[in-house]
Write a protein that holds these residues in place. Structure first.
Motif, mmCIF file in Angstrom:
data_model
loop_
_atom_site.group_PDB
_atom_site.id
_atom_site.type_symbol
_atom_site.label_atom_id
_atom_site.label_comp_id
_atom_site.label_asym_id
_atom_site.label_seq_id
_atom_site.Cartn_x
_atom_site.Cartn_y
_atom_site.Cartn_z
ATOM 1 N N LEU A 1 -3.191 -2.809 -6.805
ATOM 2 C CA LEU A 1 -3.182 -1.720 -5.742
ATOM 3 C C LEU A 1 -1.908 -1.089 -5.295
ATOM 4 O O LEU A 1 -1.695 -0.115 -5.433
ATOM 5 C CB LEU A 1 -3.745 -2.683 -4.409
ATOM 6 C CG LEU A 1 -3.807 -2.038 -3.183
ATOM 7 C CD1 LEU A 1 -4.488 -0.513 -3.108
ATOM 8 C CD2 LEU A 1 -4.445 -2.587 -2.117
ATOM 9 N N PHE A 2 -0.792 -2.126 -5.653
ATOM 10 C CA PHE A 2 0.340 -1.531 -5.384
ATOM 11 C C PHE A 2 1.356 -1.443 -6.560
ATOM 12 O O PHE A 2 2.552 -1.060 -6.188
ATOM 13 C CB PHE A 2 0.992 -2.655 -4.268
ATOM 14 C CG PHE A 2 0.342 -2.604 -2.995
ATOM 15 C CD1 PHE A 2 0.678 -1.881 -1.988
ATOM 16 C CD2 PHE A 2 -0.603 -3.525 -2.591
ATOM 17 C CE1 PHE A 2 0.084 -1.738 -0.746
ATOM 18 C CE2 PHE A 2 -1.334 -3.600 -1.439
ATOM 19 C CZ PHE A 2 -1.052 -2.695 -0.327
ATOM 20 N N GLY A 3 0.877 -1.691 -7.549
ATOM 21 C CA GLY A 3 1.723 -1.677 -8.885
ATOM 22 C C GLY A 3 1.747 -0.589 -9.730
ATOM 23 O O GLY A 3 2.146 -0.638 -10.959
ATOM 24 N N TRP A 4 1.151 0.584 -9.162
ATOM 25 C CA TRP A 4 1.008 1.739 -10.079
ATOM 26 C C TRP A 4 2.442 1.917 -10.899
ATOM 27 O O TRP A 4 2.605 2.614 -11.935
ATOM 28 C CB TRP A 4 0.620 2.795 -9.266
ATOM 29 C CG TRP A 4 -1.091 2.773 -8.944
ATOM 30 C CD1 TRP A 4 -1.623 2.404 -8.176
ATOM 31 C CD2 TRP A 4 -2.025 2.868 -10.021
ATOM 32 N NE1 TRP A 4 -3.034 2.381 -8.041
ATOM 33 C CE2 TRP A 4 -3.179 3.001 -9.282
ATOM 34 C CE3 TRP A 4 -2.161 3.366 -11.100
ATOM 35 C CZ2 TRP A 4 -4.586 3.044 -10.032
ATOM 36 C CZ3 TRP A 4 -3.316 3.532 -11.920
ATOM 37 C CH2 TRP A 4 -4.742 3.336 -11.148
ATOM 38 N N ASN A 5 3.284 1.994 -9.943
ATOM 39 C CA ASN A 5 4.661 2.304 -10.660
ATOM 40 C C ASN A 5 5.529 1.072 -10.667
ATOM 41 O O ASN A 5 6.849 1.196 -10.776
ATOM 42 C CB ASN A 5 5.533 3.398 -9.382
ATOM 43 C CG ASN A 5 4.603 4.563 -9.115
ATOM 44 O OD1 ASN A 5 4.284 5.095 -10.288
ATOM 45 N ND2 ASN A 5 4.547 4.847 -7.883
ATOM 46 N N LYS A 6 5.086 -0.141 -10.670
ATOM 47 C CA LYS A 6 5.888 -1.148 -10.774
ATOM 48 C C LYS A 6 5.652 -1.788 -12.263
ATOM 49 O O LYS A 6 6.538 -2.776 -12.541
ATOM 50 C CB LYS A 6 5.743 -2.185 -9.753
ATOM 51 C CG LYS A 6 5.647 -1.610 -8.393
ATOM 52 C CD LYS A 6 7.045 -2.456 -7.542
ATOM 53 C CE LYS A 6 7.169 -1.535 -6.122
ATOM 54 N NZ LYS A 6 8.332 -1.685 -5.608
ATOM 55 N N VAL A 7 4.673 -1.966 -12.754
ATOM 56 C CA VAL A 7 4.113 -2.433 -14.026
ATOM 57 C C VAL A 7 3.767 -1.252 -14.941
ATOM 58 O O VAL A 7 3.543 -0.209 -14.740
ATOM 59 C CB VAL A 7 3.263 -3.455 -13.837
ATOM 60 C CG1 VAL A 7 3.753 -4.849 -13.055
ATOM 61 C CG2 VAL A 7 1.974 -2.944 -13.321
ATOM 62 N N SER A 8 3.655 -1.488 -16.344
ATOM 63 C CA SER A 8 3.495 -0.653 -17.364
ATOM 64 C C SER A 8 1.924 -0.187 -17.155
ATOM 65 O O SER A 8 1.330 -0.899 -16.691
ATOM 66 C CB SER A 8 3.680 -1.221 -18.660
ATOM 67 O OG SER A 8 2.703 -1.979 -19.062
ATOM 68 N N SER A 9 1.585 0.969 -17.754
ATOM 69 C CA SER A 9 0.191 1.335 -17.613
ATOM 70 C C SER A 9 -0.762 0.323 -18.065
ATOM 71 O O SER A 9 -1.807 0.161 -17.839
ATOM 72 C CB SER A 9 0.092 2.605 -17.977
ATOM 73 O OG SER A 9 0.513 2.888 -19.278
#
Lengths: 450, 342
Positions: free
Chosen positions: A114-122
């Motif tokens: 939910l919150f990791g779109w820009n925090k972990v690789s796709s």
């Protein structure tokens, strides 16, 4: 009503409410994971938008499923203390394992997703929704092994005035629990498929974003057809198992009063529990029931009259809910088959009748699942643990009817309100359709064209 | 070591970690309406706990599950005796969880305002109820062979209420420091100011609590038997002082770490004092629920120990990993940029 009746009603209401939201979580997590994986593999932004749109509905639904689950764990102790004390040695283990193995995984990785779109690789982002899907399905395994043990207690011995675990392996390989696991999972997948089909159909009828919803429709149609066939396969095996392990439940589900060899199935039946017979029995398919129960046409079906009245489940709810569930199952096979057909032919939008029917079919799997559970749990009565402990002996001794009546009213009001809000939000966001949000697409530099 | 003792330790660890983790979510929830003045700030606050609140609550579910599996008799009696208190706790936890999810889903001031109030109430009540419940467990429940002789009202005795107040204040400071560490600018300083302002009250409540434990409970018996154990409450006080010291030096992360240590040590003090009881009886010591008279069979405990030994370290590993992924501050830009944020 006494403490037992009120506690039963409260458990029924809270668990059935919980299970409005769980099946969609089971199935839609897999579909969203599939969509996002296709996006990561192909770089086609259509699949990213799909994962986000269906993912949003997934999350609105997920919230209520999660928070209402804890009620069930607490209720075993609050309302069913004698049960918990008597069987906790064996029944507590799968619940604790469920929390340790599944809930932690699910709750942590839903946060990442939910919150990791820009925090972990796709890629890892897609992996995290797969982990959520795995974890929810894994939690179903443990809770159904626990329920399976109530239906078909194995691997225990009565010692020290309680049921103690003597064989962990027997509990986790309990065929009843494992079959229930398969049947429940498959029915959750069907529900998710009809959810996707119905909402896609609604938008296709309005010509909103046809590419998007045609693709979604196709995924839903195939997933739905495969899953409903799995539902029937696991259901068929369940019938064999129930006939062997819980013959009284089996007899009640078909309203069989007299023991019969080579029993048939009557298409139209109206049972009359008071006079221990059926008022109407029409259109008999000979030998079918014996065949379904024992996979041989001459099998002997024990009738309800063989059991003392105090050991029979109530016939009407078990019989009608089973009938209705199976009927809806057949209807869904037809609909899923038809949906796959038009999807393969590429004529989805020309079949406006099918589309309209599919919009109104969204509640069908919901109903079928609730009725299936009603049959399974009411059919187990008067036992809470089949053949081991009666429901009436399982309730807490320290609580009063007034207390439970109060909590029952509280749950009903709170759940009623939250359920209405959740369904309102689901409608709102389902109608709104997908946005063109492509955040999270940046990291791969994947194709932006839709 | 006997398996029951192993499970007592694990039981204590599960509760301790739960309070340390959900404590700051509950604290942030109690403060979000006051510390967050605009809708943007309130969204930031909710999004600081967004990725972790659910995972933190699972420690409670696991603590419940572990009690059920390892000490079923305690589970059965504790949950049925505390029926109404647990009911209020359940309602609160349910409302809190959905409030986070629902609040941002409609662009309406009234809608958001209503869920803001819901978050406040549903964060305050669990903090208070957990304190009251554990205060009463520390003191002993009025139970004997005939059953339970208490009610919701009898739980609200002075020591129970004092423990409730202690929990609320602990979580307020804890949540305020968490918010200050996770946000920037005005919002961060406002949160820090709350922590500093509440801290003296917390110190007072903690001092009264430690004295009241001596007067109203027999928790210190174990400590007098093995005086080295007194290190735990002493360290709790030291951690509480360190919290204020670090905050004064504007080392917010360290202050938060000290606050984590405070919660862990305070709860540990209570749990150590209980041993070998899980729930002492205030009427008849022979009716106390101990780890020996309420535990599961040796076989079940062995299986559960194996499961815990394998999976709890894995859980801890990925929990630490996820806190690293979401380390750093949450800003309004982050929240506005991400349409999936709360």
């Amino acid at each position: 009503m006494d403490v037992v009746a009120l506690s039963r009603l409260q458990f029924a209401i809270t668990s059935m409410f919980h299970f409005i939201f769980v099946p969609l979580t089971l199935g839609l997590s897999i579909l969203v994971a599939f969509m996002e994986t296709r996006y990561v593999r192909t770089g086609n932004a259509l699949y990213l938008r799909m994962a986000k749109f269906w993912g949003k509905l997934f999350l609105i639904n997920f919230a209520l499923g999660v928070v209402t689950g804890i009620t069930l764990e607490f209720q075993f102790g609050m309302n069913w203390a004698e049960y918990s004390r008597y069987v906790g040695d064996i029944f507590g283990a799968p619940l604790a394992i469920e929390a340790t193995l599944a809930f932690f995984l699910e709750s942590v990785f839903i946060g990442v997703w939910l919150f990791g779109w820009n925090k972990v690789s796709s890629t890892f982002h897609a992996v995290s929704i797969w982990i959520v899907a795995l974890a929810t399905n894994l939690s179903a395994l443990w809770i159904l092994l626990a329920n399976g043990w109530m239906q078909n207690p194995v691997g225990y011995a009565i010692r020290n005035g309680r049921a103690e675990m003597v064989d962990f392996a027997a509990m986790v390989t309990n065929p009843y629990g494992l079959l229930k696991f398969g049947h429940t999972l498959a029915s959750g997948y069907v529900l998710a498929a009809f959810f996707v089909l119905g909402i896609s159909a609604w938008h296709l009828l309005r010509k909103n974003q046809p590419d998007f919803f045609r693709s979604s429709f196709r995924i839903g149609a195939f997933f739905g057809l495969i899953s409903i066939l799995l539902v029937f396969a696991t259901g068929d095996y369940s019938a064999v198992l129930v006939a062997r392990i819980q013959p009284a439940k089996f007899a009640a589900s078909e309203a069989v009063w007299e023991t019969r060899k080579g029993a048939g199935i009557n298409i139209f039946v109206i049972p009359d529990a008071k006079n221990e017979c059926n008022l109407v029995e029409k259109f008999c398919i000979p030998n079918l029931l014996s065949y379904l129960a024992f996979h041989t046409p001459d099998g002997v079906i024990k009738g309800l009259k063989e059991y003392p009245k105090s050991e029979r489940p109530p016939v009407a709810p078990v019989f009608y809910s089973f009938r209705a569930m199976v009927g809806m199952g057949f209807l869904m096979v037809v609909l899923a088959l038809y949906a796959v057909m038009v999807s393969v032919r590429g004529t989805v939008e020309k079949n406006s009748l099918l589309l309209r029917v599919l919009v109104y079919s969204i509640p069908i799997p919901y109903l079928a699942i609730q009725l299936g559970w009603l049959m399974a749990e009411v059919g187990r009565q008067p036992w809470i643990v089949y053949g081991v402990l009666k429901t009436s002996d399982a309730v807490s001794r320290s609580i009063s009817a007034a207390q439970v009546a109060g909590s029952l009213v509280g749950f009903t009001l709170l759940y009623g309100f939250l359920g209405a809000v959740d369904i309102f939000l689901l409608f709102k966001y389902a109608r709104k359709g997908p946005g063109d949000d492509l955040s999270g697409a940046v990291k791969t530099g994947a194709g932006q064209e839709v | 070591m006997e398996l029951q003792v192993t499970w007592f330790v694990l039981w204590g660890v599960l509760w301790t970690v739960y309070f340390m983790l959900d404590g700051f979510v509950l604290g942030a929830g109690m403060l979000h309406k006051f510390v967050g003045r605009t809708d943007g700030e309130r969204r930031v606050i909710i999004n600081t706990v967004g990725p972790v609140w659910d995972g933190n609550e699972v420690w409670l579910i696991t603590a419940g599950g572990a009690t059920f599996a390892a000490f079923p008799t305690t589970y059965a009696l504790m949950f049925s005796y505390l029926y109404t208190a647990l009911l209020l706790l359940l309602f609160s936890l349910i409302v809190r969880g959905v409030s986070f999810e629902f609040r941002g889903k409609l662009e309406s001031e009234r809608w958001k305002g209503a869920w803001d109030t819901a978050i406040l109430v549903s964060s305050f009540l669990p903090a208070l109820l957990f304190g009251v419940a554990f205060g009463n467990i520390f003191k002993g429940l009025p139970m004997d062979r005939a059953g339970y002789h208490g009610s919701l009202l009898s739980l609200l005795n002075p020591f129970g209420l004092l423990t409730g107040l202690l929990f609320v204040l602990l979580f307020l400071v804890h949540g305020a420091l968490y918010l200050s560490a996770k946000t920037e600018g005005d919002l961060s300083s406002r949160a820090k100011a709350v922590a500093d302002r509440v801290w003296p009250a917390l110190l007072l409540a903690a001092a009264v609590f430690l004295a009241a434990v001596y007067l109203s409970t027999s928790l210190y018996d174990n400590f007098f038997r093995a005086p080295l154990l007194f290190a735990v409450p002493f360290l709790a006080v030291a951690a509480l002082l360190a919290t204020r010291m670090f905050s004064a030096k504007r080392r917010i992360l360290r202050a938060f770490a000290a606050s984590c240590a405070t919660i862990v040590l305070v709860v540990s003090t209570g749990v150590i004092g209980l041993f070998p009881n899980l729930i002492p009886s205030s009427l008849d010591p022979a009716s106390s629920l101990t780890i020996f008279n309420s535990s599961s069979s040796r076989y079940t405990l062995k299986i559960m120990t194996a499961v815990a030994l394998v999976f709890v370290p894995i859980v801890i590993a990925y929990k630490i990993w996820v806190y690293r992924v979401f380390r750093g501050k949450v800003t309004e830009e982050d929240v506005l940029e991400d349409p999936q944020a709360y």
